[in-house]
Design a protein around this motif. Structure first.
Motif, PDB file in Angstrom:
ATOM      1  N   GLY A 188       0.718  -1.239  -0.134  1.00 42.54           N
ATOM      2  CA  GLY A 188       0.091   0.037  -0.097  1.00 42.54           C
ATOM      3  C   GLY A 188       0.784   0.980  -0.006  1.00 42.54           C
ATOM      4  N   ASP A 189       0.235   2.500  -0.363  1.00 44.69           N
ATOM      5  CA  ASP A 189       1.052   3.429  -0.194  1.00 44.69           C
ATOM      6  C   ASP A 189       0.459   4.358   1.019  1.00 44.69           C
ATOM      7  N   SER A 190       0.315   3.840   1.972  1.00 40.73           N
ATOM      8  CA  SER A 190      -0.306   4.870   3.291  1.00 40.73           C
ATOM      9  C   SER A 190       0.964   5.685   3.497  1.00 40.73           C
ATOM     10  N   LEU A 191       0.506   6.737   4.369  1.00 40.75           N
ATOM     11  CA  LEU A 191       1.220   7.943   4.967  1.00 40.75           C
ATOM     12  C   LEU A 191       2.416   6.985   5.443  1.00 40.75           C
ATOM     13  N   LEU A 192       1.986   6.124   6.329  1.00 43.67           N
ATOM     14  CA  LEU A 192       3.119   5.520   7.019  1.00 43.67           C
ATOM     15  C   LEU A 192       4.362   4.860   6.212  1.00 43.67           C
ATOM     16  N   SER A 193       3.945   4.040   5.027  1.00 43.52           N
ATOM     17  CA  SER A 193       4.978   3.611   4.160  1.00 43.52           C
ATOM     18  C   SER A 193       5.846   4.357   3.367  1.00 43.52           C
ATOM     19  N   ARG A 194       4.968   5.515   3.091  1.00 47.94           N
ATOM     20  CA  ARG A 194       5.853   6.544   2.424  1.00 47.94           C
ATOM     21  C   ARG A 194       6.760   7.220   3.394  1.00 47.94           C
ATOM     22  N   SER A 195       6.241   7.601   4.721  1.00 46.00           N
ATOM     23  CA  SER A 195       7.358   8.096   5.593  1.00 46.00           C
ATOM     24  C   SER A 195       8.407   7.347   6.053  1.00 46.00           C
ATOM     25  N   ALA A 196       8.162   5.945   5.834  1.00 47.01           N
ATOM     26  CA  ALA A 196       9.241   4.852   6.096  1.00 47.01           C
ATOM     27  C   ALA A 196      10.210   4.885   5.287  1.00 47.01           C
ATOM     28  N   LEU A 197       9.502   5.064   3.937  1.00 54.07           N
ATOM     29  CA  LEU A 197      10.598   5.200   2.610  1.00 54.07           C
ATOM     30  C   LEU A 197      11.561   6.607   2.842  1.00 54.07           C
ATOM     31  N   ALA A 198      10.988   7.508   3.180  1.00 52.37           N
ATOM     32  CA  ALA A 198      11.562   8.877   3.334  1.00 52.37           C
ATOM     33  C   ALA A 198      12.526   8.726   4.563  1.00 52.37           C
ATOM     34  N   ALA A 199      12.190   8.111   5.602  1.00 52.64           N
ATOM     35  CA  ALA A 199      13.079   8.112   6.768  1.00 52.64           C
ATOM     36  C   ALA A 199      14.230   7.135   6.463  1.00 52.64           C
ATOM     37  N   HIS A 200      13.944   6.250   5.690  1.00 52.29           N
ATOM     38  CA  HIS A 200      15.156   5.238   5.350  1.00 52.29           C
ATOM     39  C   HIS A 200      16.163   5.793   4.729  1.00 52.29           C
ATOM     40  N   PHE A 201      15.557   6.509   3.547  1.00 49.97           N
ATOM     41  CA  PHE A 201      16.472   7.367   2.818  1.00 49.97           C
ATOM     42  C   PHE A 201      17.473   8.374   3.448  1.00 49.97           C
ATOM     43  N   VAL A 202      16.635   8.940   4.321  1.00 46.43           N
ATOM     44  CA  VAL A 202      17.477  10.068   5.152  1.00 46.43           C
ATOM     45  C   VAL A 202      18.698   9.302   5.988  1.00 46.43           C
ATOM     46  N   ALA A 203      18.102   8.222   6.453  1.00 39.16           N
ATOM     47  CA  ALA A 203      18.986   7.602   7.438  1.00 39.16           C
ATOM     48  C   ALA A 203      19.978   7.031   6.418  1.00 39.16           C
ATOM     49  N   SER A 204      19.732   6.516   5.171  1.00 38.88           N
ATOM     50  CA  SER A 204      20.965   6.066   4.569  1.00 38.88           C
ATOM     51  C   SER A 204      21.875   7.123   4.154  1.00 38.88           C
ATOM     52  N   LEU A 205      21.592   8.397   3.823  1.00 36.07           N
ATOM     53  CA  LEU A 205      22.380   9.287   3.653  1.00 36.07           C
ATOM     54  C   LEU A 205      23.111   9.660   5.056  1.00 36.07           C
ATOM     55  N   GLU A 206      22.465   9.739   6.031  1.00 36.79           N
ATOM     56  CA  GLU A 206      23.142   9.856   7.344  1.00 36.79           C
ATOM     57  C   GLU A 206      24.426   8.546   7.523  1.00 36.79           C
ATOM     58  N   LEU A 207      24.012   7.571   7.183  1.00 41.79           N
ATOM     59  CA  LEU A 207      25.000   6.281   7.436  1.00 41.79           C
ATOM     60  C   LEU A 207      26.217   6.483   6.382  1.00 41.79           C
ATOM     61  N   THR A 208      26.016   6.758   5.164  1.00 41.75           N
ATOM     62  CA  THR A 208      26.868   7.063   4.120  1.00 41.75           C
ATOM     63  C   THR A 208      27.813   8.225   4.742  1.00 41.75           C
ATOM     64  N   LYS A 209      27.272   9.358   5.099  1.00 46.01           N
ATOM     65  CA  LYS A 209      28.018  10.402   5.755  1.00 46.01           C
ATOM     66  C   LYS A 209      28.892  10.060   6.714  1.00 46.01           C
ATOM     67  N   ALA A 210      28.360   9.134   7.625  1.00 40.30           N
ATOM     68  CA  ALA A 210      29.343   8.498   8.676  1.00 40.30           C
ATOM     69  C   ALA A 210      30.304   7.312   8.173  1.00 40.30           C
ATOM     70  N   GLY A 211      30.388   7.316   6.816  1.00 41.18           N
ATOM     71  CA  GLY A 211      31.040   6.179   6.135  1.00 41.18           C
ATOM     72  C   GLY A 211      30.941   4.768   6.253  1.00 41.18           C
ATOM     73  N   LYS A 212      29.612   4.199   6.809  1.00 41.91           N
ATOM     74  CA  LYS A 212      29.341   3.179   6.895  1.00 41.91           C
ATOM     75  C   LYS A 212      28.559   2.433   5.801  1.00 41.91           C
ATOM     76  N   LEU A 213      28.506   3.233   4.635  1.00 39.37           N
ATOM     77  CA  LEU A 213      27.302   2.720   3.818  1.00 39.37           C
ATOM     78  C   LEU A 213      27.709   3.479   2.425  1.00 39.37           C
ATOM     79  N   GLU A 214      27.435   2.651   1.396  1.00 39.29           N
ATOM     80  CA  GLU A 214      27.754   3.064   0.046  1.00 39.29           C
ATOM     81  C   GLU A 214      26.304   3.232  -0.767  1.00 39.29           C
ATOM     82  N   LEU A 215      26.026   4.167  -1.376  1.00 41.24           N
ATOM     83  CA  LEU A 215      24.897   4.355  -2.045  1.00 41.24           C
ATOM     84  C   LEU A 215      25.130   4.581  -3.758  1.00 41.24           C
ATOM     85  N   ARG A 216      24.254   3.882  -4.342  1.00 44.96           N
ATOM     86  CA  ARG A 216      24.373   3.778  -5.744  1.00 44.96           C
ATOM     87  C   ARG A 216      23.156   4.153  -6.598  1.00 44.96           C
ATOM     88  N   GLN A 217      22.783   5.018  -7.777  1.00 43.40           N
ATOM     89  CA  GLN A 217      21.589   5.201  -8.206  1.00 43.40           C
ATOM     90  C   GLN A 217      21.984   5.437  -9.696  1.00 43.40           C
TER      91      GLN A 217
END
Lengths: 255, 193, 193
Positions: free
Chosen positions: A209-238
């Protein structure tokens, strides 16, 4: 507090007790002192102590409830009385005379303040006795701010806010959004289990579904992935705009 | 009538607030002896129904105090001040800057609600600097509005100020620490509770 | 100066509205030739910075028309601030440095766009450093102009909660308030979304 009225017949030492009229024990003492009809600088503190103790005794006789500070004062005056009557022994403590003088000063000071207070409020007062121009034409002081706000207004606003805060009913609504903190924790936990490039979307829980919750989860995970990348723990590719985002653990740390 | 004097008169007359000498001088332009002009204008109004008065260094026209009774009909009925409020105002005026604890020690009772806030709402007192002593208590002082309301040119004009100073009665230190301690302590815990 | 003329002068001066001759005659008492007195008073003010004028049979003092220009230059309009603005200012003062989201969470409602603008225009608040948290939100702090306006020497001189309670400004009576939670939640989601 109750008011006791004697029928005009005030016997020796009997007091008409109307505690509502007094502003505390010092005020009672001041009233009693005035009854001695001498200059306050030459007041007999011993006599005053006796008068006050009689006053308190009377209050108790007619079962008038006395506030604690009236009783504290009575106890102190009884102590002062004993100090004044008995020969001084302890050199360390202030003498009975010193204590009596301090009390006399306290009474004089309060009397002086009552006197000047009365004089102040009897002065020609603006808006009561003296009037400003009724219809000013509105020239403003140059240095004056055009915003009309006093410190009182400001503090009042803050205290009203505080009162609301203290007594308002708070209902914390269940969170409907996936928080950044949760996403950060979720991703960090998953980090060790990442085999290789994995799409961000696959980490997001409740993808149905595309409930507000799942959309916010996606956004939150995206921001979290940026944070972790900034911290040098993660690599991102698009690959391109709007195409899926892939992530993996930073490998260099492993070796 | 001299044009500067006319403008000065009109400025003070038109303003909703008392005006300070600097503002007046700015408005009148360079090289004007504002002090002399104000003295002259004050003289013009001497004995009339309106006075030119200065409070806290700011000038305004006010009706003559002796006409109070005949003008009062129009005045709104003012809230009568309680004894506690008057005493507290007097203590702040004469002992300022003064802390609440000192006010309480002078009066011998805890300050009740509706004392300082009423004085503050009236625009007569406000918080001053904190005292640099343990606990850094807030001090209270009077405002220009206080001087204006009570028709005082400055704090030096407070009634009996010199006498009180000379007799040492403006010492705000607690004198009966042994008994005050008890009362004060109880009051404080009540307040903080 | 004749006592009736003095009272007449003071009456017209203090009145918020122009007064008609009948009202004035009533106030001055029986047997007063009000028309003659008004003429005399008008004559007294001829050529001064103030005129005694009558419009539609009602009398008032006005600044002389030829001075209008010199009086008008600086006339400024006083602006009242909304409750929301005052509350926001108070929260910035007490909680600074504080972000907009924090202000909203403290107030429980969303801050409208104009609020901070007005406070900036008044010269009382300005942006401070960015908070080093995700999103690096801007914080808000008060200015020296804020201290100036409220006559505070430093922020430390703002009365704290204990002082406010002690002065009676912050009393502990419960107040009826609308339910805050709902509004707060809505505001938060609006902001963060």
């Amino acid at each position: 507090m109750t008011t006791e009225k004697s029928n005009g017949e005030t016997a020796e030492g009997q007091l008409v007790l109307d505690l509502d009229g007094y502003e505390g024990p010092i005020d009672v003492l001041l009233t009693l002192a005035r009854d001695q009809k001498v200059d306050l600088t030459r007041i007999s503190i011993l006599q005053l102590a006796n008068q006050y103790l009689a006053f308190v005794a009377e209050a108790r006789r007619i079962r008038l409830e006395l506030a604690a500070d009236y009783l504290v004062m009575a106890a102190w005056l009884a102590y002062l009385k004993s100090r004044l009557l008995l020969p001084e022994q302890d050199e360390e403590e202030p003498s009975g005379e010193d204590l009596a003088q301090a009390l006399a000063f306290q009474l004089q000071r309060l009397e002086a303040m009552q006197e000047v207070g009365a004089k102040l409020v009897d002065r020609p007062r603006l808006g009561r006795d003296v009037f400003a121009r009724g219809a000013p034409e509105g020239i403003q002081v140059i240095s004056r701010s055009i915003f009309d706000l006093s410190l009182y207004d400001l503090l009042k606003a803050y205290t009203e806010h505080k009162r609301k805060e203290e007594y308002g009913t708070w209902r914390i609504q269940p969170t409907e959004l996936y928080s950044m903190e949760d996403a950060l924790q979720h991703l960090s936990e998953m980090l060790g289990r990442l085999p290789d490039w994995t799409s961000l979307a696959s980490f997001v829980p409740g993808a149905a579904g595309d409930s507000l919750l799942s959309r916010s989860a996606l956004a939150a995970h995206f921001v979290a992935s940026l944070e972790l990348t900034k911290a040098g723990k993660l690599e991102l590719r698009q690959e391109g705009v709007f195409s899926p985002i892939y992530l993996r653990r930073v490998r260099s740390q492993q070796s | 009538m001299n044009p500067e004097l006319r403008l000065l008169e009109a400025l003070i007359f038109a303003s909703a607030e008392p005006l300070d000498e600097r503002t007046l001088a700015d408005r009148l332009g360079n090289g004007v002896d504002i002090v002399r002009l104000l003295a002259e204008l004050k003289q013009d109004y001497a004995g009339r129904g309106i006075d030119l008065v200065s409070t806290a260094g700011r000038w305004s026209f006010r009706t003559a105090p002796d006409l109070a009774e005949k003008l009062r009909v129009d005045a709104e009925v003012q809230r009568k001040l309680s004894r506690a409020t008057v005493e507290t105002l007097a203590i702040i005026a004469y002992h300022q800057p003064v802390t609440r604890a000192e006010i309480e020690s002078i009066r011998g009772v805890a300050t009740s609600k509706g004392t300082l806030d009423i004085l503050m709402e009236a625009g007569w007192v406000r918080p001053g600097k904190r005292r640099e002593t343990p606990g850094r208590p807030l001090t209270w002082i009077t405002t220009d509005g206080f001087l204006d309301h009570f028709g005082l040119e400055s704090l030096r004009d407070l009634p009996n100020l010199e006498d009180l100073k000379a007799s040492g009665l403006l010492d705000s230190r607690p004198v009966l620490t042994s008994i005050q301690g008890g009362a004060g302590g109880a009051a404080a815990s009540e307040e903080e509770g």
